[in-house]
Scaffold this motif. Structure first.
Motif, PDB file in Angstrom:
ATOM      1  N   GLU A  17      -4.458  29.577  27.710  1.00 59.95           N
ATOM      2  CA  GLU A  17      -3.691  29.532  26.470  1.00 59.95           C
ATOM      3  C   GLU A  17      -4.216  28.439  25.542  1.00 59.95           C
ATOM      4  O   GLU A  17      -4.319  28.640  24.324  1.00 59.95           O
ATOM      5  CB  GLU A  17      -2.211  29.288  26.770  1.00 59.95           C
ATOM      6  N   PHE A  18      -4.598  27.305  26.119  1.00 57.77           N
ATOM      7  CA  PHE A  18      -5.144  26.210  25.311  1.00 57.77           C
ATOM      8  C   PHE A  18      -6.470  26.621  24.674  1.00 57.77           C
ATOM      9  O   PHE A  18      -6.682  26.404  23.469  1.00 57.77           O
ATOM     10  CB  PHE A  18      -5.343  24.973  26.181  1.00 57.77           C
ATOM     11  N   VAL A  19      -7.371  27.200  25.472  1.00 59.29           N
ATOM     12  CA  VAL A  19      -8.673  27.635  24.950  1.00 59.29           C
ATOM     13  C   VAL A  19      -8.495  28.681  23.861  1.00 59.29           C
ATOM     14  O   VAL A  19      -9.166  28.644  22.816  1.00 59.29           O
ATOM     15  CB  VAL A  19      -9.550  28.178  26.098  1.00 59.29           C
ATOM     16  N   LEU A  20      -7.591  29.631  24.096  1.00 65.86           N
ATOM     17  CA  LEU A  20      -7.356  30.695  23.127  1.00 65.86           C
ATOM     18  C   LEU A  20      -6.801  30.139  21.819  1.00 65.86           C
ATOM     19  O   LEU A  20      -7.196  30.565  20.727  1.00 65.86           O
ATOM     20  CB  LEU A  20      -6.395  31.734  23.716  1.00 65.86           C
ATOM     21  N   ARG A  21      -5.906  29.163  21.911  1.00 66.16           N
ATOM     22  CA  ARG A  21      -5.349  28.556  20.704  1.00 66.16           C
ATOM     23  C   ARG A  21      -6.411  27.781  19.928  1.00 66.16           C
ATOM     24  O   ARG A  21      -6.484  27.868  18.701  1.00 66.16           O
ATOM     25  CB  ARG A  21      -4.180  27.635  21.053  1.00 66.16           C
ATOM     26  N   VAL A  22      -7.240  27.016  20.654  1.00 66.53           N
ATOM     27  CA  VAL A  22      -8.309  26.262  19.988  1.00 66.53           C
ATOM     28  C   VAL A  22      -9.282  27.225  19.307  1.00 66.53           C
ATOM     29  O   VAL A  22      -9.696  27.010  18.156  1.00 66.53           O
ATOM     30  CB  VAL A  22      -9.046  25.366  21.000  1.00 66.53           C
ATOM     31  N   LEU A  23      -9.652  28.303  20.016  1.00 65.40           N
ATOM     32  CA  LEU A  23     -10.557  29.292  19.443  1.00 65.40           C
ATOM     33  C   LEU A  23      -9.945  29.926  18.197  1.00 65.40           C
ATOM     34  O   LEU A  23     -10.633  30.136  17.188  1.00 65.40           O
ATOM     35  CB  LEU A  23     -10.879  30.366  20.483  1.00 65.40           C
ATOM     36  N   THR A  24      -8.655  30.219  18.259  1.00 65.27           N
ATOM     37  CA  THR A  24      -7.977  30.837  17.117  1.00 65.27           C
ATOM     38  C   THR A  24      -7.949  29.886  15.933  1.00 65.27           C
ATOM     39  O   THR A  24      -8.155  30.300  14.779  1.00 65.27           O
ATOM     40  CB  THR A  24      -6.545  31.243  17.507  1.00 65.27           C
ATOM     41  N   TYR A  25      -7.676  28.598  16.185  1.00 64.54           N
ATOM     42  CA  TYR A  25      -7.709  27.607  15.111  1.00 64.54           C
ATOM     43  C   TYR A  25      -9.083  27.571  14.439  1.00 64.54           C
ATOM     44  O   TYR A  25      -9.188  27.514  13.198  1.00 64.54           O
ATOM     45  CB  TYR A  25      -7.371  26.214  15.653  1.00 64.54           C
ATOM     46  N   ILE A  26     -10.137  27.589  15.246  1.00 56.77           N
ATOM     47  CA  ILE A  26     -11.500  27.545  14.700  1.00 56.77           C
ATOM     48  C   ILE A  26     -11.787  28.796  13.881  1.00 56.77           C
ATOM     49  O   ILE A  26     -12.340  28.730  12.772  1.00 56.77           O
ATOM     50  CB  ILE A  26     -12.526  27.391  15.836  1.00 56.77           C
ATOM     51  N   LEU A  64      -8.730  39.730   6.768  1.00 59.21           N
ATOM     52  CA  LEU A  64      -7.781  38.777   6.187  1.00 59.21           C
ATOM     53  C   LEU A  64      -6.379  38.961   6.782  1.00 59.21           C
ATOM     54  O   LEU A  64      -5.682  37.989   7.075  1.00 59.21           O
ATOM     55  CB  LEU A  64      -7.743  38.969   4.670  1.00 59.21           C
ATOM     56  N   ILE A  65      -5.996  40.213   6.984  1.00 55.66           N
ATOM     57  CA  ILE A  65      -4.703  40.504   7.623  1.00 55.66           C
ATOM     58  C   ILE A  65      -4.686  39.965   9.050  1.00 55.66           C
ATOM     59  O   ILE A  65      -3.686  39.407   9.514  1.00 55.66           O
ATOM     60  CB  ILE A  65      -4.427  42.012   7.601  1.00 55.66           C
ATOM     61  N   GLN A  66      -5.819  40.104   9.753  1.00 52.23           N
ATOM     62  CA  GLN A  66      -5.892  39.578  11.114  1.00 52.23           C
ATOM     63  C   GLN A  66      -5.744  38.057  11.120  1.00 52.23           C
ATOM     64  O   GLN A  66      -5.058  37.494  11.972  1.00 52.23           O
ATOM     65  CB  GLN A  66      -7.226  39.980  11.749  1.00 52.23           C
ATOM     66  N   PHE A  67      -6.379  37.382  10.167  1.00 52.72           N
ATOM     67  CA  PHE A  67      -6.241  35.930  10.079  1.00 52.72           C
ATOM     68  C   PHE A  67      -4.775  35.534   9.879  1.00 52.72           C
ATOM     69  O   PHE A  67      -4.294  34.570  10.487  1.00 52.72           O
ATOM     70  CB  PHE A  67      -7.088  35.382   8.923  1.00 52.72           C
ATOM     71  N   CYS A  68      -4.079  36.269   9.022  1.00 52.10           N
ATOM     72  CA  CYS A  68      -2.655  35.975   8.778  1.00 52.10           C
ATOM     73  C   CYS A  68      -1.838  36.157  10.055  1.00 52.10           C
ATOM     74  O   CYS A  68      -0.934  35.355  10.349  1.00 52.10           O
ATOM     75  CB  CYS A  68      -2.115  36.875   7.668  1.00 52.10           C
ATOM     76  N   CYS A  69      -2.158  37.189  10.818  1.00 53.49           N
ATOM     77  CA  CYS A  69      -1.462  37.414  12.091  1.00 53.49           C
ATOM     78  C   CYS A  69      -1.769  36.307  13.089  1.00 53.49           C
ATOM     79  O   CYS A  69      -0.885  35.880  13.853  1.00 53.49           O
ATOM     80  CB  CYS A  69      -1.845  38.775  12.671  1.00 53.49           C
ATOM     81  N   PHE A  70      -3.002  35.817  13.082  1.00 56.62           N
ATOM     82  CA  PHE A  70      -3.357  34.701  13.952  1.00 56.62           C
ATOM     83  C   PHE A  70      -2.537  33.460  13.596  1.00 56.62           C
ATOM     84  O   PHE A  70      -2.072  32.727  14.487  1.00 56.62           O
ATOM     85  CB  PHE A  70      -4.851  34.377  13.831  1.00 56.62           C
ATOM     86  N   ILE A  71      -2.369  33.222  12.299  1.00 54.98           N
ATOM     87  CA  ILE A  71      -1.591  32.064  11.864  1.00 54.98           C
ATOM     88  C   ILE A  71      -0.141  32.187  12.315  1.00 54.98           C
ATOM     89  O   ILE A  71       0.462  31.222  12.800  1.00 54.98           O
ATOM     90  CB  ILE A  71      -1.673  31.929  10.333  1.00 54.98           C
ATOM     91  N   MET A 229     -10.623  37.288  23.598  1.00 54.25           N
ATOM     92  CA  MET A 229     -11.350  36.255  22.863  1.00 54.25           C
ATOM     93  C   MET A 229     -12.506  36.852  22.067  1.00 54.25           C
ATOM     94  O   MET A 229     -12.753  36.476  20.911  1.00 54.25           O
ATOM     95  CB  MET A 229     -11.876  35.196  23.831  1.00 54.25           C
ATOM     96  N   LEU A 230     -13.228  37.799  22.670  1.00 54.53           N
ATOM     97  CA  LEU A 230     -14.343  38.438  21.969  1.00 54.53           C
ATOM     98  C   LEU A 230     -13.849  39.221  20.752  1.00 54.53           C
ATOM     99  O   LEU A 230     -14.459  39.179  19.682  1.00 54.53           O
ATOM    100  CB  LEU A 230     -15.098  39.368  22.924  1.00 54.53           C
ATOM    101  N   LEU A 231     -12.733  39.938  20.925  1.00 57.95           N
ATOM    102  CA  LEU A 231     -12.189  40.725  19.822  1.00 57.95           C
ATOM    103  C   LEU A 231     -11.791  39.827  18.650  1.00 57.95           C
ATOM    104  O   LEU A 231     -11.957  40.201  17.480  1.00 57.95           O
ATOM    105  CB  LEU A 231     -10.991  41.534  20.308  1.00 57.95           C
ATOM    106  N   ARG A 232     -11.300  38.646  18.949  1.00 58.29           N
ATOM    107  CA  ARG A 232     -10.871  37.736  17.881  1.00 58.29           C
ATOM    108  C   ARG A 232     -12.052  37.162  17.100  1.00 58.29           C
ATOM    109  O   ARG A 232     -11.872  36.600  16.020  1.00 58.29           O
ATOM    110  CB  ARG A 232     -10.018  36.616  18.458  1.00 58.29           C
ATOM    111  N   LEU A 233     -13.252  37.293  17.641  1.00 56.26           N
ATOM    112  CA  LEU A 233     -14.437  36.832  16.922  1.00 56.26           C
ATOM    113  C   LEU A 233     -14.923  37.846  15.891  1.00 56.26           C
ATOM    114  O   LEU A 233     -15.753  37.521  15.045  1.00 56.26           O
ATOM    115  CB  LEU A 233     -15.569  36.535  17.914  1.00 56.26           C
TER     116      LEU A 233
END
Length: 283
Positions: A17-26, A64-71, A229-233
């Motif tokens: 969860e920590f790695v995924l959150r850091v990756l999402t922030y980046i 852009l919609i995906q970024f908003c969902c990540f936030i 994680m790959l999909l979020r890239l």
């Protein structure tokens, strides 16, 4: 012993969860501003009468919609808010795949059917296609969310996301086959092939692992988390399509690393021959 196993499992989930959150922030911190800049730059091309960037613009809007969902996910909402965010995220990912196919199809038509493309390409046609790509995932997901079991939903989504794979391969193969006979300048040929290869790579490396995990309905947390994680890239990778749509430095890069050398229409003529020679020779 059982307590130790439970502690290890808990620590694993905490680390993931920590790695995924850091990756999402980046991803959000880097991708969101760059995507906004790319959309603005491409939209200015459309206002000048160019049709080609429309599908890329819509692809970046889905990112852009995906970024908003990540936030929203990073704020850790509870209950129905998170469910709505996940639904919108699934919708945006589905639309993203659709626009990747549109980008690949357009590049294929430029080379394989240039005359047909020249007379048929209009902003009106592109807008209609874009509306369909946005509407179909919306209607499909809304219907499936209320009618099928969760595991069945995963399988259906995986099949839907898998359908573009043979199309992307066909577009790339058809484009490479038609290159020798087309009258497109060599730098444009390299950009077209570069876009098609990039779309296929993004799909294969970033989307395919998630599709496989959906089809397998695996309980292996390593596979599920890695594929997520790959999909979020993918929104970050889509920004490279914007680079390939721009003329300039990318032409020099493609000329130096392209696996095929595509001669320009207007370069040297053979002695005693007045016809231009177009070749695709292996390097």
């Amino acid at each position: 012993m059982e307590d130790l196993h439970m502690n290890n499992t808990y620590d694993y989930y905490e680390n993931v969860e920590f790695v995924l959150r850091v990756l999402t922030y980046i991803i959000v911190g880097v991708g969101l501003p760059l995507t906004l800049v790319a959309i603005y730059a491409l939209f200015s091309q459309v206002r000048n009468g160019q049709v080609a960037p429309i599908y890329v613009i819509n692809l970046l809007i889905s990112d852009l919609i995906q970024f908003c969902c990540f936030i929203i996910e990073l704020t850790s909402p509870e209950g129905w808010k998170m469910q709505i965010a996940y639904f919108i995220l699934d919708f945006a990912v589905s639309a993203s795949v659709g626009f990747m196919v549109c980008v690949a199809l357009e590049r294929y038509l430029v080379v394989a059917w240039p005359l047909w493309y020249r007379f048929r390409r209009t902003i009106k046609t592109s807008v209609v296609v874009c509306v369909l790509v946005w509407v179909i995932p919306t209607v499909s997901l809304l219907t499936l969310y209320f009618l099928v079991d969760f595991k069945v939903l995963l399988s259906i989504c995986a099949i839907y996301l898998l359908l573009p794979f043979p199309l992307l391969i066909f577009f790339l193969g058809g484009t490479l086959k038609a290159l020798s006979a087309c009258t497109v300048p060599s730098d444009e040929k390299r950009r077209i092939v570069g876009v098609l290869v990039l779309v296929l790579l993004i799909y294969t490396l970033l989307f395919m692992p998630r599709i496989i995990s959906f089809l397998a309905i695996s309980d292996n947390h390593y596979i599920n988390n890695l594929s997520l994680m790959l999909l979020r890239l993918s929104p970050l990778a889509d920004l490279f399509l914007y680079v390939f749509m721009r003329k300039g430095i990318i032409d020099k890069l493609l000329a130096s690393v392209c696996c095929c050398r595509m001669d320009s229409n207007d370069i040297s003529r053979s002695p005693g021959n007045d016809d231009n020679i177009h070749t695709v020779s292996s390097v």
